[in-house]
Design a protein around this motif. Structure first.
Motif, short mmCIF file in Angstrom:
data_model
loop_
_atom_site.label_atom_id
_atom_site.label_comp_id
_atom_site.label_asym_id
_atom_site.label_seq_id
_atom_site.Cartn_x
_atom_site.Cartn_y
_atom_site.Cartn_z
N PRO A 1 -2.02 -20.96 3.48
CA PRO A 1 -1.26 -19.72 3.34
C PRO A 1 -0.75 -19.22 4.70
N GLU A 2 0.44 -18.64 4.71
CA GLU A 2 1.00 -18.01 5.90
C GLU A 2 1.21 -16.54 5.57
N ILE A 3 0.47 -15.67 6.24
CA ILE A 3 0.48 -14.24 5.92
C ILE A 3 1.14 -13.45 7.05
N THR A 4 2.02 -12.55 6.68
CA THR A 4 2.58 -11.58 7.62
C THR A 4 2.20 -10.19 7.12
N LEU A 5 1.33 -9.53 7.89
CA LEU A 5 0.81 -8.24 7.44
C LEU A 5 1.02 -7.22 8.56
N LYS A 6 2.11 -6.48 8.48
CA LYS A 6 2.43 -5.47 9.50
C LYS A 6 2.29 -4.05 8.97
N ASN A 7 2.19 -3.92 7.66
CA ASN A 7 2.11 -2.60 7.03
C ASN A 7 1.30 -2.70 5.75
N GLY A 8 1.06 -1.56 5.15
CA GLY A 8 0.39 -1.53 3.85
C GLY A 8 -1.01 -0.96 3.91
N ILE B 1 10.39 -14.25 -3.90
CA ILE B 1 9.98 -13.28 -4.92
C ILE B 1 9.64 -11.97 -4.21
N LEU B 2 10.15 -10.86 -4.71
CA LEU B 2 9.91 -9.56 -4.10
C LEU B 2 9.34 -8.59 -5.13
N LEU B 3 8.18 -8.02 -4.81
CA LEU B 3 7.69 -6.88 -5.57
C LEU B 3 8.30 -5.64 -4.94
N GLY B 4 9.30 -5.08 -5.56
CA GLY B 4 10.06 -4.01 -4.96
C GLY B 4 9.43 -2.65 -5.07
N ASP B 5 10.14 -1.66 -4.58
CA ASP B 5 9.67 -0.29 -4.57
C ASP B 5 9.34 0.19 -5.98
N TYR B 6 8.23 0.93 -6.08
CA TYR B 6 7.78 1.58 -7.31
C TYR B 6 7.26 0.62 -8.36
N ARG C 1 5.02 -5.36 3.36
CA ARG C 1 5.92 -4.43 4.01
C ARG C 1 5.42 -2.99 3.85
N SER C 2 6.12 -2.07 4.48
CA SER C 2 5.72 -0.67 4.46
C SER C 2 5.62 -0.15 3.04
N GLY C 3 4.52 0.55 2.75
CA GLY C 3 4.35 1.15 1.43
C GLY C 3 3.55 0.33 0.46
N ALA C 4 3.23 -0.92 0.79
CA ALA C 4 2.42 -1.75 -0.11
C ALA C 4 1.02 -1.17 -0.25
N GLU C 5 0.52 -1.10 -1.48
CA GLU C 5 -0.85 -0.63 -1.75
C GLU C 5 -1.57 -1.69 -2.57
N ILE C 6 -2.57 -2.32 -1.96
CA ILE C 6 -3.30 -3.41 -2.61
C ILE C 6 -4.76 -2.98 -2.77
N LYS D 1 6.30 -20.85 -2.62
CA LYS D 1 7.37 -19.87 -2.61
C LYS D 1 7.09 -18.74 -1.61
N ASP D 2 8.16 -18.06 -1.18
CA ASP D 2 8.03 -16.89 -0.33
C ASP D 2 7.83 -15.67 -1.23
N PHE D 3 6.81 -14.89 -0.89
CA PHE D 3 6.46 -13.74 -1.72
C PHE D 3 6.35 -12.51 -0.82
N ALA D 4 7.03 -11.43 -1.17
CA ALA D 4 6.99 -10.22 -0.35
C ALA D 4 6.59 -9.03 -1.22
N VAL D 5 5.79 -8.14 -0.63
CA VAL D 5 5.36 -6.92 -1.32
C VAL D 5 5.89 -5.74 -0.54
N ALA D 6 6.78 -4.97 -1.14
CA ALA D 6 7.31 -3.77 -0.49
C ALA D 6 6.49 -2.57 -0.95
#
Length: 302
Positions: free
Chosen positions: A107-114, A20-25, A67-72, A42-47
């Motif tokens: 949970p397995e978290i990959t946090l390189k940006n945001g 599942i991808l939360l895409g740009d905008y 990913r780059s640009g994610a705002e949480i 499931k694999d979940f990604a936030v762009a």
């Protein structure tokens, strides 16, 4: 019910593979609860998506990548963690990682940006029930409203930005002001911004080929057993002390220079040198401008 109504939620009993991808905008919002609730495998990604809730994203299981640009953002009041069997109660944190022994695994978290901002709690909250360990070691980049040090990956550092209102994770940072907890990429910036009594710590070896640094306040430079390598063309000294009456302490540092190691150029300067080495200086290891009186050198283990 305050704990229902997530804008996006996966099913914790669903083990079918999916990405599942939360895409740009994309913008996701929930006023009273978690904007995104993830208990499945499931694999979940936030762009470049913006996610806002009482807790922005609550992760109980699965792989989540930012990913780059994610705002949480977490906007809820700060609440203590409470285990909630098949749910997740918002804590006010921007991101919650809950290792509660869920059937789909930790949970397995990959946090390189945001960017992770909490209005009332922490940027990241990592929690665990009895017999499970908090998930840490997953942050290697990003911007945070609170100190993310507990969650950093090996070899990664964090420090406050110049304004001091956010924490930046930057694996390229080379120096940190231990007093203000701000990080710097350039030695000159760290020294120029150091106030009276601050301690500046090298995190990596440094190399300069144009100019050294000028010290204007009483500071401590902790080399942290690193090397300051200077191969100058135009400048003369790796470190120049340029203010009257300052006390400068340099420790655990190797200065490798083709000209002058330390140059005192003011009145009543005290230089404390501890467990440090100056080598390959073709002019002087340490020199003082004789036009100014009152230079004191205290050397210990150097």
């Amino acid at each position: 019910d305050d704990y229902d109504g997530s804008a996006i939620s996966t099913n914790g009993s669903d083990k079918t593979p999916a990405k599942i991808l939360l895409g740009d905008y994309t913008e996701v919002y929930s006023e009273k609860t978690n904007a995104v609730y993830l208990p499945s495998s499931k694999d979940f990604a936030v762009a470049s998506a913006k996610v806002t809730g009482a807790t922005g994203i609550y992760v109980k299981s699965g792989k989540v990548e930012f990913r780059s640009g994610a705002e949480i953002r977490g906007t809820g009041e700060k609440q203590d963690y409470v285990y909630d069997g098949n749910g997740g109660r918002p804590t006010g944190d921007a991101l919650v990682v809950d290792n509660c022994g869920y059937p789909n695994g930790a949970p397995e978290i990959t946090l390189k940006n945001g960017t992770f901002i909490s209005d009332n709690a922490n940027a990241i909250g990592s929690y665990a029930t009895a017999g499970n360990g908090k998930v840490t070691g997953f942050v290697s980049g990003g911007t945070f409203s609170s100190d993310p040090t507990e969650f950093l990956a090996d070899g990664v550092i964090a420090g406050k930005n110049t304004a001091g209102d956010e924490w930046i994770v930057n694996p390229e940072a080379k120096i940190i002001n231990e007093t203000t907890e701000k990080y710097y990429r350039y030695f000159s910036d760290a020294i120029d911004n150091a106030a009276e009594g601050d301690t500046v710590v090298l995190l990596k070896d440094l190399k300069y080929g144009y100019s050294g640094v000028v010290i204007k306040n009483s500071v401590t430079i902790d080399g942290n057993n690193k090397t300051l390598k200077c191969n100058f063309y135009n400048d003369y000294s790796a470190i120049k002390i340029n203010s009257e009456g300052v006390i400068v302490t340099i420790k655990n540092l190797k200065i490798d220079t083709n000209k002058i190691g330390i140059w005192s150029n003011a009145k009543n300067v005290t230089l404390n040198l501890e467990n440090s080495v100056i080598e390959n200086a073709t002019h002087f290891a340490i020199t003082h401008n004789g036009s100014y009186s009152g230079f004191v050198l205290n050397a210990n283990g150097s």
